[in-house]
Motif scaffolding. Structure first.
Motif, PDB file in Angstrom:
ATOM      1  N   HIS A 162       0.853  -1.197   0.000  1.00 25.32           N
ATOM      2  CA  HIS A 162       0.000   0.000   0.000  1.00 25.32           C
ATOM      3  C   HIS A 162       0.884   1.241   0.000  1.00 25.32           C
ATOM      4  O   HIS A 162       1.695   1.424   0.908  1.00 25.32           O
ATOM      5  N   ASP A 163       0.719   2.085  -0.989  1.00 20.88           N
ATOM      6  CA  ASP A 163       1.626   3.232  -1.032  1.00 20.88           C
ATOM      7  C   ASP A 163       0.928   4.577  -1.224  1.00 20.88           C
ATOM      8  O   ASP A 163       1.580   5.593  -1.378  1.00 20.88           O
ATOM      9  N   ILE A 164      -0.401   4.601  -1.170  1.00 14.33           N
ATOM     10  CA  ILE A 164      -1.109   5.866  -1.366  1.00 14.33           C
ATOM     11  C   ILE A 164      -0.763   6.856  -0.251  1.00 14.33           C
ATOM     12  O   ILE A 164      -0.390   8.004  -0.516  1.00 14.33           O
ATOM     13  N   GLY A 165      -0.871   6.397   0.992  1.00 12.13           N
ATOM     14  CA  GLY A 165      -0.576   7.278   2.125  1.00 12.13           C
ATOM     15  C   GLY A 165       0.853   7.766   2.079  1.00 12.13           C
ATOM     16  O   GLY A 165       1.134   8.958   2.289  1.00 12.13           O
ATOM     17  N   LYS A 166       1.755   6.842   1.774  1.00 10.39           N
ATOM     18  CA  LYS A 166       3.177   7.202   1.678  1.00 10.39           C
ATOM     19  C   LYS A 166       3.387   8.237   0.576  1.00 10.39           C
ATOM     20  O   LYS A 166       4.143   9.212   0.763  1.00 10.39           O
ATOM     21  N   ASN A 167       2.726   8.064  -0.551  1.00  7.31           N
ATOM     22  CA  ASN A 167       2.873   9.015  -1.661  1.00  7.31           C
ATOM     23  C   ASN A 167       2.348  10.406  -1.293  1.00  7.31           C
ATOM     24  O   ASN A 167       2.916  11.419  -1.697  1.00  7.31           O
ATOM     25  N   LEU A 173      11.743   5.263  -1.256  1.00  7.39           N
ATOM     26  CA  LEU A 173      12.216   3.895  -1.523  1.00  7.39           C
ATOM     27  C   LEU A 173      11.103   2.994  -2.055  1.00  7.39           C
ATOM     28  O   LEU A 173      11.335   1.823  -2.319  1.00  7.39           O
ATOM     29  N   GLY A 174       9.899   3.524  -2.158  1.00  2.00           N
ATOM     30  CA  GLY A 174       8.790   2.746  -2.722  1.00  2.00           C
ATOM     31  C   GLY A 174       8.109   1.899  -1.663  1.00  2.00           C
ATOM     32  O   GLY A 174       8.083   2.256  -0.488  1.00  2.00           O
ATOM     33  N   SER A 175       7.553   0.758  -2.089  1.00  2.00           N
ATOM     34  CA  SER A 175       6.845  -0.112  -1.147  1.00  2.00           C
ATOM     35  C   SER A 175       7.600  -1.425  -0.980  1.00  2.00           C
ATOM     36  O   SER A 175       8.553  -1.704  -1.716  1.00  2.00           O
ATOM     37  N   ASP A 176       7.178  -2.211   0.037  1.00  2.95           N
ATOM     38  CA  ASP A 176       7.815  -3.500   0.352  1.00  2.95           C
ATOM     39  C   ASP A 176       9.322  -3.304   0.608  1.00  2.95           C
ATOM     40  O   ASP A 176      10.155  -4.008   0.033  1.00  2.95           O
ATOM     41  N   LYS A 200      22.974   5.450   5.149  1.00  6.66           N
ATOM     42  CA  LYS A 200      24.428   5.644   5.037  1.00  6.66           C
ATOM     43  C   LYS A 200      24.742   6.704   3.984  1.00  6.66           C
ATOM     44  O   LYS A 200      25.683   7.477   4.112  1.00  6.66           O
ATOM     45  N   GLU A 201      23.906   6.716   2.950  1.00  5.60           N
ATOM     46  CA  GLU A 201      24.106   7.684   1.869  1.00  5.60           C
ATOM     47  C   GLU A 201      23.634   9.087   2.278  1.00  5.60           C
ATOM     48  O   GLU A 201      24.193  10.089   1.834  1.00  5.60           O
ATOM     49  N   TYR A 202      22.598   9.121   3.129  1.00  5.62           N
ATOM     50  CA  TYR A 202      22.040  10.409   3.607  1.00  5.62           C
ATOM     51  C   TYR A 202      22.057  10.387   5.139  1.00  5.62           C
ATOM     52  O   TYR A 202      21.010  10.230   5.785  1.00  5.62           O
ATOM     53  N   PRO A 203      23.224  10.522   5.755  1.00  3.72           N
ATOM     54  CA  PRO A 203      23.357  10.277   7.198  1.00  3.72           C
ATOM     55  C   PRO A 203      22.548  11.224   8.092  1.00  3.72           C
ATOM     56  O   PRO A 203      22.247  10.870   9.226  1.00  3.72           O
ATOM     57  N   ASN A 204      22.201  12.390   7.592  1.00  2.00           N
ATOM     58  CA  ASN A 204      21.435  13.320   8.438  1.00  2.00           C
ATOM     59  C   ASN A 204      19.931  13.266   8.168  1.00  2.00           C
ATOM     60  O   ASN A 204      19.179  14.115   8.653  1.00  2.00           O
ATOM     61  N   ALA A 205      19.533  12.287   7.382  1.00  2.00           N
ATOM     62  CA  ALA A 205      18.120  12.222   6.976  1.00  2.00           C
ATOM     63  C   ALA A 205      17.219  11.822   8.139  1.00  2.00           C
ATOM     64  O   ALA A 205      17.651  11.129   9.076  1.00  2.00           O
ATOM     65  N   LEU A 206      15.966  12.252   8.068  1.00  2.00           N
ATOM     66  CA  LEU A 206      14.908  11.709   8.913  1.00  2.00           C
ATOM     67  C   LEU A 206      14.322  10.527   8.149  1.00  2.00           C
ATOM     68  O   LEU A 206      14.455  10.458   6.921  1.00  2.00           O
ATOM     69  N   VAL A 207      13.660   9.623   8.879  1.00  2.00           N
ATOM     70  CA  VAL A 207      13.089   8.443   8.214  1.00  2.00           C
ATOM     71  C   VAL A 207      11.600   8.340   8.524  1.00  2.00           C
ATOM     72  O   VAL A 207      11.179   8.544   9.667  1.00  2.00           O
ATOM     73  N   GLY A 208      10.803   8.019   7.505  1.00  2.00           N
ATOM     74  CA  GLY A 208       9.369   7.800   7.690  1.00  2.00           C
ATOM     75  C   GLY A 208       8.961   6.463   7.096  1.00  2.00           C
ATOM     76  O   GLY A 208       9.397   6.109   6.004  1.00  2.00           O
ATOM     77  N   MET A 209       8.162   5.718   7.864  1.00  2.00           N
ATOM     78  CA  MET A 209       7.706   4.398   7.390  1.00  2.00           C
ATOM     79  C   MET A 209       6.185   4.339   7.419  1.00  2.00           C
ATOM     80  O   MET A 209       5.573   4.898   8.327  1.00  2.00           O
ATOM     81  N   SER A 210       5.638   3.613   6.459  1.00  2.00           N
ATOM     82  CA  SER A 210       4.188   3.485   6.388  1.00  2.00           C
ATOM     83  C   SER A 210       3.794   2.010   6.315  1.00  2.00           C
ATOM     84  O   SER A 210       4.529   1.185   5.772  1.00  2.00           O
ATOM     85  N   ALA A 211       2.636   1.678   6.885  1.00  2.00           N
ATOM     86  CA  ALA A 211       2.072   0.318   6.782  1.00  2.00           C
ATOM     87  C   ALA A 211       0.560   0.419   6.880  1.00  2.00           C
ATOM     88  O   ALA A 211       0.038   1.269   7.608  1.00  2.00           O
ATOM     89  N   LEU A 212      -0.136  -0.434   6.154  1.00  2.00           N
ATOM     90  CA  LEU A 212      -1.597  -0.394   6.225  1.00  2.00           C
ATOM     91  C   LEU A 212      -2.193  -1.662   6.849  1.00  2.00           C
ATOM     92  O   LEU A 212      -3.361  -1.712   7.188  1.00  2.00           O
TER      93      LEU A 212
END
Lengths: 235, 221
Positions: free
Chosen positions: B115-120, B136-139, B150-162
């Motif tokens: 499910h990627d609508i919410g993430k989009n 990074l898409g889904s799954d 590692k490539e973006y060490p100062n990044a924040l991260v967000g995860m989605s699941a339905l």
């Protein structure tokens, strides 16, 4: 072993309307959604060419099913459903296990629209897919009721894993009742149906069972289509 | 200049993408975000001023309406589409470093979930709020989040699941991220989630509303 019923309803039999989807999106004031309705009407027309509705059910005959204390027994398979589902199925004797899908073309259309940079249409297509899937389930439920009436039996409301406190992981056990690749719907390990816009579940059957409305007031799932139906705003 | 910037902010807020766009109906035949951004640049308006005074103002206005229940997801999406049309013209200035974005944000739907609508939607709101979003898409498995970090060490991260079955993947992923980078902020979203669940798995917050989320992470910059 089980009686199997398989259908391919026509799109025009499903009564898809833009108004329900607009309501799901949150709008009630006609002035604010006029532009969106035009887009949705176009998408519904396109969907007619893409959607290939398919659905069916298997019948678990009389005296093979029972329910009590948050558990439903279907021909020896135990389902931990919570009371919201087990309660109304207390007088279950047999059951119809059903599945319906909009067909495989829909997922591709939805993905393609998003990837082509049209998120608004992509979002509307996603909602449209859910609406069509539920309409297929409505259509199929009528067929189940017709079957039961022919046997002098009554039906419960329909219940699906993932809703009404019934864990979606139990869907695997439900799918064990279907012939292989029934209606072209398969399950991933995480109980996700493919095609994505598909519906599965159970309708309880018995001589004394009663249809009861969904008790949304005791459930805390806010974003649920069953709850949505209760809040439908006339547009 | 002020009038042009205000017109551009309205084009973003109302989701007027370009001249040819039929939406919204009352702005049919008028220039959209595409033409107005190009015109502003041609007239010598600094790209940073266009970004802050028009694009982000327009997005903030529609976001505020969303929070107040006066706008809905389609309004956010159409605004984001107009924003994207404007950003095409600003992209070279991001690449050259003349305009600096708020930061990097890695986003994805967890392993097992498609499910990627919410993430989009969150991706678009954050892009419109001035973040460099790495989608990074889904799954997406835990190690992919870690590798991207590692490539973006100062990044924040967000995860989605339905799904209730896949939301459990968030715990593994949060642990894997915090093991290699304890200070990285990890956020979760999705219909079956709650703040309680976020606390339980050691994430840094649950946000059901993309606009409130965008406001929250803006305070972390």
């Amino acid at each position: 072993m089980y009686k199997v019923f398989h259908y391919k309803p026509k799109f025009n039999d499903l009564n898809i309307s833009a108004e329900n989807i607009i309501s799901t999106m949150g709008y009630s004031d006609q002035n604010t959604y006029t532009g969106y309705k035009t887009i949705l009407d176009e998408l519904i027309n396109t969907a007619k060419e893409i959607v290939t509705p398919e659905c069916g059910f298997v019948i678990l005959s009389r005296n093979t099913c029972s329910a009590s204390h948050g558990t439903v027994l279907l021909d020896g398979a135990e389902f931990k459903t919570d009371k919201i589902v087990a309660g109304p199925l207390k007088k279950i004797s047999g059951a119809a296990i059903f599945v319906g899908t909009v067909g495989p073309g829909f997922d591709k259309w939805s993905r393609k629209t998003f990837s082509e940079g049209d998120p608004l249409a992509g979002y509307m297509i996603d909602l449209l897919g859910s609406e069509i899937a539920e309409s297929i389930a409505d259509w199929l439920e009528k067929k189940i009721v017709e079957y039961a009436a022919g046997e002098n039996l009554k039906c419960s409301n329909r219940y699906s894993p993932g809703y009404c406190g019934w864990n979606v992981s139990e869907q695997h056990k439900l799918f064990n009742f279907f012939p292989k690749d029934f209606c072209g719907v398969t399950l991933t390990e995480s109980s996700l149906m493919k095609p994505h816009k598909s519906v599965s579940g159970i309708v309880g059957i018995g001589p004394e069972i009663k249809w009861k409305d969904y008790p949304c007031e005791v459930c805390n799932v806010e974003h649920c289509y069953k709850n949505r139906d209760k809040k439908l705003v006339k547009v | 200049m002020k009038e042009l910037l205000e017109k551009l902010a309205v084009a973003i807020e109302r989701g007027k993408v370009n001249l040819a766009s039929p939406f919204p109906p009352d702005l049919k035949g008028e220039e959209g975000a595409d033409e107005l951004t190009k015109r502003a640049l041609d007239e010598g308006v600094p790209p940073e001023v266009i970004l802050n005074d028009s694009l982000m103002t327009g997005m903030r206005k529609v976001g505020d309406k969303f929070e107040q229940g006066k706008a809905f997801i389609p309004d956010m999406l159409i605004a984001a589409k107009a924003m994207n049309a404007a950003m095409v013209h600003l992209h070279p200035f991001f690449e050259s470093g003349e305009v600096v974005l708020k930061g990097d944000f890695i986003i994805g739907t967890v392993a097992g979930d498609l499910h990627d609508i919410g993430k989009n939607i969150v991706r678009m709101v954050l892009t419109g709020s001035g973040w460099n979003v790495i989608d990074l898409g889904s799954d997406v498995k835990a190690d992919r989040f870690v590798e991207t970090l590692k490539e973006y060490p100062n990044a924040l991260v967000g995860m989605s699941a339905l799904l209730t079955t896949t939301m459990m993947q968030m715990e593994n992923t949060t642990k894997a991220i915090k093991e290699v980078s304890p200070d990285t902020k990890v956020f979760v979203g999705g219909a079956p989630l709650s703040q309680e669940f976020s606390d339980k798995i050691g994430a840094d917050g649950y946000f059901p509303d993309p606009n409130k989320f965008a406001k929250h992470i803006a305070t972390l910059v």
